[in-house]
Design a protein around this motif. Structure first.
Motif, PDB file in Angstrom:
ATOM      1  N   LYS A   1      54.839  16.726  89.819  1.00 45.36           N
ATOM      2  CA  LYS A   1      54.705  15.367  90.336  1.00 45.36           C
ATOM      3  C   LYS A   1      54.265  14.400  89.234  1.00 45.36           C
ATOM      4  CE  LYS A   1      53.418  14.845  94.685  1.00 45.36           C
ATOM      5  NZ  LYS A   1      52.574  14.810  95.890  1.00 45.36           N
ATOM      6  N   LYS A   2      53.273  14.817  88.439  1.00 38.64           N
ATOM      7  CA  LYS A   2      52.747  13.969  87.355  1.00 38.64           C
ATOM      8  C   LYS A   2      53.504  14.183  86.037  1.00 38.64           C
ATOM      9  CE  LYS A   2      48.015  13.842  89.086  1.00 38.64           C
ATOM     10  NZ  LYS A   2      46.608  14.179  88.772  1.00 38.64           N
ATOM     11  N   LYS A   3      54.376  15.202  86.008  1.00 39.92           N
ATOM     12  CA  LYS A   3      55.083  15.589  84.781  1.00 39.92           C
ATOM     13  C   LYS A   3      54.075  15.849  83.656  1.00 39.92           C
ATOM     14  CE  LYS A   3      59.321  15.051  86.357  1.00 39.92           C
ATOM     15  NZ  LYS A   3      59.428  15.919  87.506  1.00 39.92           N
ATOM     16  N   LEU A   4      53.036  16.636  83.991  1.00 38.54           N
ATOM     17  CA  LEU A   4      51.950  16.930  83.057  1.00 38.54           C
ATOM     18  C   LEU A   4      51.899  18.420  82.759  1.00 38.54           C
ATOM     19  CD1 LEU A   4      49.401  16.208  81.428  1.00 38.54           C
ATOM     20  CD2 LEU A   4      48.105  16.415  83.565  1.00 38.54           C
ATOM     21  N   LEU A   5      52.102  18.755  81.490  1.00 36.95           N
ATOM     22  CA  LEU A   5      52.019  20.126  81.000  1.00 36.95           C
ATOM     23  C   LEU A   5      50.673  20.311  80.317  1.00 36.95           C
ATOM     24  CD1 LEU A   5      53.323  22.900  80.218  1.00 36.95           C
ATOM     25  CD2 LEU A   5      54.152  21.750  78.143  1.00 36.95           C
ATOM     26  N   ARG A   6      49.977  21.376  80.687  1.00 37.42           N
ATOM     27  CA  ARG A   6      48.724  21.742  80.031  1.00 37.42           C
ATOM     28  C   ARG A   6      48.892  23.140  79.445  1.00 37.42           C
ATOM     29  NH1 ARG A   6      44.268  18.853  81.348  1.00 37.42           N
ATOM     30  NH2 ARG A   6      44.431  17.457  83.136  1.00 37.42           N
ATOM     31  N   ILE A   7      48.460  23.295  78.210  1.00 40.29           N
ATOM     32  CA  ILE A   7      48.444  24.611  77.580  1.00 40.29           C
ATOM     33  C   ILE A   7      47.079  24.771  76.914  1.00 40.29           C
ATOM     34  CG2 ILE A   7      49.479  26.169  75.889  1.00 40.29           C
ATOM     35  CD1 ILE A   7      52.121  24.650  76.275  1.00 40.29           C
ATOM     36  N   HIS A   8      46.369  25.830  77.282  1.00 43.65           N
ATOM     37  CA  HIS A   8      45.049  26.120  76.719  1.00 43.65           C
ATOM     38  C   HIS A   8      45.104  27.434  75.957  1.00 43.65           C
ATOM     39  CE1 HIS A   8      42.800  23.616  80.031  1.00 43.65           C
ATOM     40  NE2 HIS A   8      43.734  22.925  79.404  1.00 43.65           N
TER      41      HIS A   8
ATOM     42  N   LEU B   1      50.177  25.970  69.767  1.00 45.30           N
ATOM     43  CA  LEU B   1      50.325  25.353  71.080  1.00 45.30           C
ATOM     44  C   LEU B   1      51.520  24.406  71.121  1.00 45.30           C
ATOM     45  CD1 LEU B   1      47.280  26.345  70.874  1.00 45.30           C
ATOM     46  CD2 LEU B   1      46.929  24.824  72.803  1.00 45.30           C
ATOM     47  N   ARG B   2      51.813  23.783  69.987  1.00 49.84           N
ATOM     48  CA  ARG B   2      53.010  22.933  69.918  1.00 49.84           C
ATOM     49  C   ARG B   2      54.273  23.786  70.073  1.00 49.84           C
ATOM     50  NH1 ARG B   2      50.827  20.410  64.629  1.00 49.84           N
ATOM     51  NH2 ARG B   2      49.050  19.245  65.463  1.00 49.84           N
ATOM     52  N   ILE B   3      54.248  24.984  69.498  1.00 49.39           N
ATOM     53  CA  ILE B   3      55.391  25.897  69.646  1.00 49.39           C
ATOM     54  C   ILE B   3      55.545  26.316  71.101  1.00 49.39           C
ATOM     55  CG2 ILE B   3      56.288  28.186  69.043  1.00 49.39           C
ATOM     56  CD1 ILE B   3      55.007  27.732  66.235  1.00 49.39           C
ATOM     57  N   TYR B   4      54.432  26.614  71.775  1.00 45.56           N
ATOM     58  CA  TYR B   4      54.511  26.927  73.199  1.00 45.56           C
ATOM     59  C   TYR B   4      55.096  25.752  73.983  1.00 45.56           C
ATOM     60  CZ  TYR B   4      51.385  30.930  72.360  1.00 45.56           C
ATOM     61  OH  TYR B   4      50.821  32.093  71.916  1.00 45.56           O
ATOM     62  N   THR B   5      54.721  24.542  73.605  1.00 46.79           N
ATOM     63  CA  THR B   5      55.260  23.351  74.266  1.00 46.79           C
ATOM     64  C   THR B   5      56.767  23.284  74.075  1.00 46.79           C
ATOM     65  OG1 THR B   5      53.168  22.178  73.895  1.00 46.79           O
ATOM     66  CG2 THR B   5      55.105  20.832  74.426  1.00 46.79           C
ATOM     67  N   ALA B   6      57.230  23.539  72.859  1.00 47.35           N
ATOM     68  CA  ALA B   6      58.669  23.537  72.573  1.00 47.35           C
ATOM     69  C   ALA B   6      59.376  24.619  73.395  1.00 47.35           C
ATOM     70  CB  ALA B   6      58.913  23.753  71.082  1.00 47.35           C
ATOM     71  N   LEU B   7      58.785  25.791  73.472  1.00 48.24           N
ATOM     72  CA  LEU B   7      59.376  26.866  74.276  1.00 48.24           C
ATOM     73  C   LEU B   7      59.450  26.464  75.746  1.00 48.24           C
ATOM     74  CD1 LEU B   7      57.680  29.963  72.619  1.00 48.24           C
ATOM     75  CD2 LEU B   7      60.151  29.603  72.841  1.00 48.24           C
ATOM     76  N   PHE B   8      58.374  25.868  76.266  1.00 48.99           N
ATOM     77  CA  PHE B   8      58.376  25.411  77.657  1.00 48.99           C
ATOM     78  C   PHE B   8      59.505  24.411  77.890  1.00 48.99           C
ATOM     79  CE2 PHE B   8      57.372  22.122  80.716  1.00 48.99           C
ATOM     80  CZ  PHE B   8      57.121  22.850  81.859  1.00 48.99           C
ATOM     81  N   CYS B   9      59.626  23.428  77.007  1.00 52.36           N
ATOM     82  CA  CYS B   9      60.664  22.403  77.169  1.00 52.36           C
ATOM     83  C   CYS B   9      62.061  23.019  77.138  1.00 52.36           C
ATOM     84  CB  CYS B   9      60.517  21.322  76.098  1.00 52.36           C
ATOM     85  SG  CYS B   9      59.080  20.252  76.356  1.00 52.36           S
ATOM     86  N   HIS B  10      62.276  23.960  76.234  1.00 58.31           N
ATOM     87  CA  HIS B  10      63.571  24.656  76.177  1.00 58.31           C
ATOM     88  C   HIS B  10      63.834  25.425  77.474  1.00 58.31           C
ATOM     89  CE1 HIS B  10      65.908  24.232  72.591  1.00 58.31           C
ATOM     90  NE2 HIS B  10      64.933  24.554  71.770  1.00 58.31           N
ATOM     91  N   GLU B  11      62.873  26.265  77.843  1.00 58.77           N
ATOM     92  CA  GLU B  11      63.093  27.176  78.969  1.00 58.77           C
ATOM     93  C   GLU B  11      63.270  26.440  80.294  1.00 58.77           C
ATOM     94  OE1 GLU B  11      61.265  31.199  81.078  1.00 58.77           O
ATOM     95  OE2 GLU B  11      60.244  30.372  79.315  1.00 58.77           O
TER      96      GLU B  11
END
Length: 187
Positions: A104-111, A125-135
């Motif tokens: 709903k908020k289009k908010l990704l959190r990675i800890h 964590l930036r790499i995890y963000t890239a993986l999330f966006c790809h997947e």
């Protein structure tokens, strides 16, 4: 000759193993430091497993400035999923310590929980963000991202530059192709 039975050691490696032969060149200080580093690595593995279990069960820890307590309590509070694999290909994937996405908020959190002494960096964590966006087929510019590293009783927070995430996505995709071609003997 009948050799002695040491079958209980099958699949294990001694600290002073032949396959990790560099220890023969160490002095007393280096061998003790190396041993303590291994102990710390094993403790970190156990703490990650404990944190994951506590988050899954929703068991909060006392509110203190201790790294583990802050990490677990925040992950529970933000309803995060622990130890989530993010996958692009067999060549490029990783496991985020804790992740959540609010559609709903289009908010990704990675800890990320860091138990060692070496200062952590946000690149992981930036790499995890890239993986999330790809997947999950999100464009970095279309979502908000908050990255957190919990280490040494402190929390480092970053909202990454979407252009940097795009660069990581492109580089991961490009390098994945190169690795695939090398695996097929084409390079």
């Amino acid at each position: 000759m009948i050799f002695n039975d040491h079958s209980r050691y099958e699949g294990q490696h001694a600290f002073l193993s032949a396959s990790q032969y560099h220890w023969i060149n160490y002095d007393e200080n280096k061998i003790v430091t190396t041993y303590h580093n291994l102990e710390n690595k094993e403790l970190g593995t156990r703490l990650h497993a404990l944190a994951s279990e506590l988050i899954e069960l929703g068991i909060r820890l006392p509110r203190t400035r201790q790294t583990l307590n802050m990490y677990v309590n925040d992950a529970i509070g933000f309803r995060m999923t622990p130890e989530q694999i993010l996958w692009y290909s067999d060549n490029w994937f990783g496991t985020a310590d804790a992740i959540s996405f609010n559609d709903k908020k289009k908010l990704l959190r990675i800890h990320d929980l860091k138990t060692g002494e070496i200062p952590a960096h946000m690149e992981q964590l930036r790499i995890y963000t890239a993986l999330f966006c790809h997947e999950y087929h999100y464009k970095p510019h279309d979502i908000q991202v908050e990255l957190r590293i919990y280490q040494s009783c402190q929390i480092m927070v970053e909202e990454p530059d979407p252009d940097e995430i795009l660069r990581i996505m492109d580089k991961g995709e490009q390098f994945d192709k190169f690795i695939s071609q090398a695996q097929e003997g084409l390079l």
